[in-house]
Design an enzyme around this catalytic site. Structure first.
Site, PDB file in Angstrom:
ATOM      1  N   PRO A 130      -1.761  11.469   6.554  1.00  0.00           N
ATOM      2  CG  PRO A 130      -2.292  12.704   4.636  1.00  0.00           C
ATOM      3  CD  PRO A 130      -2.860  11.699   5.589  1.00  0.00           C
ATOM      4  CD1 TRP A 158       2.720   7.746   5.874  1.00  0.00           C
ATOM      5  CD2 TRP A 158       4.305   7.647   4.317  1.00  0.00           C
ATOM      6  NE1 TRP A 158       3.476   8.875   5.973  1.00  0.00           N
ATOM      7  CE2 TRP A 158       4.459   8.840   5.024  1.00  0.00           C
ATOM      8  CE3 TRP A 158       5.194   7.354   3.272  1.00  0.00           C
ATOM      9  CZ2 TRP A 158       5.458   9.750   4.739  1.00  0.00           C
ATOM     10  CZ3 TRP A 158       6.190   8.260   2.985  1.00  0.00           C
ATOM     11  CH2 TRP A 158       6.311   9.442   3.720  1.00  0.00           C
ATOM     12  CB  ILE A 159      -1.726   2.965   1.498  1.00  0.00           C
ATOM     13  CG1 ILE A 159      -2.436   3.907   2.479  1.00  0.00           C
ATOM     14  CG2 ILE A 159      -2.409   1.597   1.429  1.00  0.00           C
ATOM     15  CD1 ILE A 159      -2.289   3.542   3.951  1.00  0.00           C
ATOM     16  NE  ARG A 269      39.078  -6.742  -2.349  1.00  0.00           N
ATOM     17  CZ  ARG A 269      39.373  -6.070  -3.443  1.00  0.00           C
ATOM     18  NH1 ARG A 269      39.240  -6.630  -4.632  1.00  0.00           N
ATOM     19  NH2 ARG A 269      39.779  -4.812  -3.366  1.00  0.00           N
ATOM     20  CD  GLU A 364       3.090  -4.238   9.629  1.00  0.00           C
ATOM     21  OE1 GLU A 364       2.801  -4.937  10.603  1.00  0.00           O
ATOM     22  OE2 GLU A 364       3.040  -4.623   8.452  1.00  0.00           O
TER      23      GLU A 364
END
Ligand code: FAD
Length: 380
Positions: A130, A158-159, A269, A364
């Site tokens: 944390p 944050w795992i 479109r 990461e």
């Protein structure tokens, strides 16, 4: 636009085809609904495991696929094109297996790796806390030796896979302050005293659970120490070098999905009686998207090929993670723009791609940290 891939072997081409086939059949149809409900596709991950796609870059002797990293990364890219949550799950699992596969003793490898790499078990990688993710060497989760165990106390944050993983690689402090005091433990998720909190309510990647994990007098057998005491930070950083390439490959796949979707839309479109892809403003945007994706793929594979050749690749991996994830943020944002108002609503997947791209710039090692790694090399 389908990438024109140069693959190292026919086996690699067959693996990629298998991955694309599974991704089309098992991933693509589930993605929207699972992301909407925030439901983790545990069974889909097992399907990938049974197909041999969960341990691709590791030794066959350990139960892995024995494939070069460049092949593994292209599989990740193909998975991310259909569903980022699953590609990220494969990437995080591969990261969680790295310490044991690379630094584990022969006994640890023989005992644990076949189940990990065979895909029956899912892993989590517990480094962040944390109070800090970027300054990982300051971590405070402590492991104290008591008889044949380490007693672990602290909180990881944050795992990815918290609460659904079967095992965690836990980086904790066994010594003094700084990097030299960090060790790496391999813990069963069912260990008493290891508890996952309520999943975070995220901007995207909602089917992938992310949560804090509390360690409250959790006893982890001392034989689960990976490497020596004090080697944990080196192991964590080495794992992240290769893990970052996984994130880069996920970014390339996600961006490819966004670009393909926007291209098909622009071909259908019409405005002012003309296909919007034929307006130079839109056609050039798509051309830039495709070119940026190709450049990110090339840089990511360059880093993988350096790794495969046993050459230093850490800086190139940081460059690939930085470039590919910034690229994915830009490309997914532009894909929303190509769809106009329709890009902003959930009837089309591009708004989800854009929300998902953001996290790749953070995990990461944030992209500021990647720049730090690159600048540090330049300053030597
Ligand atoms: C969805 C998700 C999944 C994750 N999964 C995992 C996981 O499985 N395992 C795990 O261990 N972690 C995981 N993380 C944590 C992630 O790695 C961290 O969030 C990240 O490293 C940043 O740490 P922080 O959030 O504490 O931000 P901080 O470190 O507080 O950074 C805040 C800001 O300051 C910047 N900053 C910090 N230091 C510097 C510096 N020296 N120079 C310039 N800028 C700097 C950062 O770039 C950032 O912009 C996950 C995060 C998310 C959001």
């Amino acid at each position: 636009m389908k990438p024109n891939r140069l693959l190292p072997s026919e086996e690699a081409a067959a693996i990629l085809e298998l991955a694309a086939d599974i991704a089309d059949r098992e991933l693509a149809p589930l993605a929207d609904d699972h992301e909407e409900r925030g439901a983790f596709p545990r069974e889909t991950i097992r399907v990938l495991g049974r197909a041999g796609l969960l341990g691709l870059p590791y030794d066959e002797a350990d139960g892995g696929g024995g494939q070069p990293y460049e092949v593994y990364l292209q599989v990740l890219e193909v998975l991310a094109q259909r569903w980022l949550t699953v590609a990220e799950a494969v990437s995080v699992h591969t990261l969680a297996c790295y310490p044991l596969a690379t630094f584990g003793s022969p006994e640890q490898r023989a005992e644990h790796l076949p189940a990990l790499l065979g895909g029956e078990l899912l892993g989590g990688y517990c480094l962040s806390e944390p109070a800090g993710g970027s300054d990982a060497a300051a971590l405070t989760t402590r492991a104290v030796r008591d008889g044949d165990d380490y007693v672990v106390n602290g909180t990881k944050a944050w795992i990815t896979h918290a609460g659904v993983a079967d095992f965690y690689q836990v980086f904790c402090r066994t010594g003094g302050p700084g990097a030299a005091g960090v060790s790496c433990l391999f813990a069963d998720a069912s260990t008493p005293g290891i508890e996952a909190a309520r999943p975070e309510r995220k901007m995207g990647l909602n089917a992938s659970p992310t949560a804090q994990i509390a360690f409250d007098d959790a006893r982890v057998p001392a034989e689960r120490l990976v490497g020596e005491e004090g080697a944990g930070f080196r192991i964590a950083m080495s794992a992240l070098d290769s893990g970052r390439l996984g994130i880069a490959a996920c970014a390339v796949g996600l961006a490819q999905a966004a670009c393909d979707y926007a291209t098909n839309y622009a071909k259908e479109r019409e405005q002012f009686g003309t296909r919007i892809i034929d307006f130079q403003g839109v056609g050039f945007m798509l051309a830039d998207m495709a070119t940026q994706i190709a450049a990110a793929r090339a840089l990511t594979l360059e880093a993988a090929r350096l790794k495969d050749a046993g050459r230093p690749y850490s800086t190139t991996a940081a460059q690939a993670k930085l470039f590919a994830t910034d690229m994915a943020m830009k490309v997914t944002t532009d894909a929303v723009q190509v769809l106009g108002g329709y890009g902003y609503v959930r009837d089309h997947p591009v708004e989800r791609y854009m929300r998902e791209a953001k996290v790749l710039q953070i995990v990461e090692g944030t992209n500021q940290i990647q720049r730090m790694v690159i600048a540090r090399t330049m300053g030597k």
